[in-house]
Design an enzyme around this catalytic site. Sequence first.
Site, PDB file in Angstrom:
ATOM      1  N   ASP A  67       0.818  -1.214   0.000  1.00 49.41           N
ATOM      2  CA  ASP A  67       0.000   0.000   0.000  1.00 49.41           C
ATOM      3  C   ASP A  67       0.851   1.264   0.000  1.00 49.41           C
ATOM      4  O   ASP A  67       2.063   1.216   0.248  1.00 49.41           O
ATOM      5  CB  ASP A  67      -0.963   0.000   1.203  1.00 49.41           C
ATOM      6  CG  ASP A  67      -0.356  -0.630   2.454  1.00 49.41           C
ATOM      7  OD1 ASP A  67       0.883  -0.576   2.603  1.00 49.41           O
ATOM      8  OD2 ASP A  67      -1.105  -1.185   3.265  1.00 49.41           O
ATOM      9  N   ASN A 136      -7.447  -3.230  14.236  1.00 45.05           N
ATOM     10  CA  ASN A 136      -8.853  -3.382  13.828  1.00 45.05           C
ATOM     11  C   ASN A 136      -9.049  -4.574  12.877  1.00 45.05           C
ATOM     12  O   ASN A 136     -10.120  -4.751  12.318  1.00 45.05           O
ATOM     13  CB  ASN A 136      -9.358  -2.092  13.171  1.00 45.05           C
ATOM     14  CG  ASN A 136      -8.662  -1.773  11.854  1.00 45.05           C
ATOM     15  OD1 ASN A 136      -7.741  -2.490  11.436  1.00 45.05           O
ATOM     16  ND2 ASN A 136      -9.084  -0.711  11.192  1.00 45.05           N
ATOM     17  N   HIS A 138      -7.382  -5.123  10.005  1.00 48.03           N
ATOM     18  CA  HIS A 138      -7.126  -4.900   8.581  1.00 48.03           C
ATOM     19  C   HIS A 138      -5.831  -5.584   8.133  1.00 48.03           C
ATOM     20  O   HIS A 138      -4.931  -5.829   8.935  1.00 48.03           O
ATOM     21  CB  HIS A 138      -7.122  -3.403   8.226  1.00 48.03           C
ATOM     22  CG  HIS A 138      -5.920  -2.630   8.664  1.00 48.03           C
ATOM     23  ND1 HIS A 138      -5.981  -1.271   8.933  1.00 48.03           N
ATOM     24  CD2 HIS A 138      -4.616  -2.967   8.885  1.00 48.03           C
ATOM     25  CE1 HIS A 138      -4.777  -0.846   9.286  1.00 48.03           C
ATOM     26  NE2 HIS A 138      -3.936  -1.851   9.258  1.00 48.03           N
ATOM     27  N   GLU A 143      -9.829  -2.068   5.185  1.00 47.21           N
ATOM     28  CA  GLU A 143     -10.426  -1.767   6.478  1.00 47.21           C
ATOM     29  C   GLU A 143     -11.715  -2.569   6.676  1.00 47.21           C
ATOM     30  O   GLU A 143     -12.399  -2.914   5.704  1.00 47.21           O
ATOM     31  CB  GLU A 143     -10.752  -0.268   6.559  1.00 47.21           C
ATOM     32  CG  GLU A 143      -9.554   0.667   6.374  1.00 47.21           C
ATOM     33  CD  GLU A 143      -8.668   0.767   7.625  1.00 47.21           C
ATOM     34  OE1 GLU A 143      -8.516  -0.229   8.353  1.00 47.21           O
ATOM     35  OE2 GLU A 143      -8.125   1.869   7.852  1.00 47.21           O
TER      36      GLU A 143
HETATM   37  C1  F6R Z   1       1.228  -1.509   6.022  1.00 45.32           C
HETATM   38  C2  F6R Z   1       0.045  -2.380   6.075  1.00 45.32           C
HETATM   39  C3  F6R Z   1      -0.758  -2.458   7.330  1.00 45.32           C
HETATM   40  C4  F6R Z   1       0.087  -2.738   8.567  1.00 45.32           C
HETATM   41  C5  F6R Z   1      -0.777  -2.740   9.814  1.00 45.32           C
HETATM   42  C6  F6R Z   1       0.051  -2.949  11.069  1.00 45.32           C
HETATM   43  O1  F6R Z   1       1.872  -1.621   4.790  1.00 45.32           O
HETATM   44  O2  F6R Z   1      -0.276  -2.972   5.114  1.00 45.32           O
HETATM   45  O3  F6R Z   1      -1.731  -3.459   7.194  1.00 45.32           O
HETATM   46  O4  F6R Z   1       0.728  -3.983   8.420  1.00 45.32           O
HETATM   47  O5  F6R Z   1      -1.458  -1.543   9.924  1.00 45.32           O
HETATM   48  O6  F6R Z   1       0.877  -1.843  11.245  1.00 45.32           O
HETATM   49  P1  F6R Z   1       1.973  -1.801  12.393  1.00 45.32           P
HETATM   50  O7  F6R Z   1       2.978  -2.844  12.043  1.00 45.32           O
HETATM   51  O8  F6R Z   1       2.541  -0.421  12.322  1.00 45.32           O
HETATM   52  O9  F6R Z   1       1.264  -2.105  13.666  1.00 45.32           O
END
Ligand code: F6R
Length: 243
Positions: A67, A136, A138, A143
């Site tokens: 992303d 959450n 995702h 989301e």
């Molecule tokens: C980022 C992504 C997100 C993160 C997730 C966890 O490229 O795809 O799904 O993996 O938000 O983020 P952290 O590791 O910062 O807790």
Amino acid sequence: MKCQAYPGEDALAAALGRIILDTIRRLPAVVLGLPTGRTPLGLYAELARLTALEQPDWSEVRTFNLDEFVGLAPSDSGSYRAFMQERLFHHVNIRPEHIGFLDGVAEDADAECGRYERAIAAVGGIDLMVLGIGANGHIGFNEPGKTLAARTHLVTLDAPTRAANALWFDGDVTRVPRQALTMGMATILAARAIVLIATGETKAEAVRAMLYGGVTTAVPASFLQLHPQVNVMLDQSLADQLA
Ligand code: F6R
């Protein structure tokens, strides 16, 4: 889904770093799907360390990140492209043209998402997808909601997701972009193998729902239950919360 706990974040990063380097040796032209965020920081540090030590050849490796924020150019320090450059790409001999990334400043977001899908398909799909998970539930920036999008698409980020990303913007949530481009659920599930990493107690509820709840759009990561080759790597503090 196979699930394995490691004593701490370092042990998890060491184990996954080794798996990825072994994969590169076995399959030099491997196509990797990669996450950004806090969770993979240890992994990228370990890959940089092991690469300096063992000099594996990344010249045939291809990567596609999950992303990117909308409105941030690759040169912007808050962009995920800049994150990856600093943490991984700068430390390995990957060819710039082998780095797949969504363009957050593309004029036509839909066209950019289509381009990304075609670029992944053109190299035969993703061999190994590494994922983090949001508190959450995702994955990527898919989301929770009434529906999920199958393919790479434009998303509006949830407030907790923007809050979690404030750390990349000097803690200032108002600077976190409101939208992002992300691989869709089918894009992720088409990977031949998936590794999801999660650390810390704040992810326990999401991981529990992913592993033991039903498959639901309210927990996008629960769709990983439909994939035949998923390894979940946890640190002990999180695993203890599941017990
Ligand atoms: C980022 C992504 C997100 C993160 C997730 C966890 O490229 O795809 O799904 O993996 O938000 O983020 P952290 O590791 O910062 O807790």
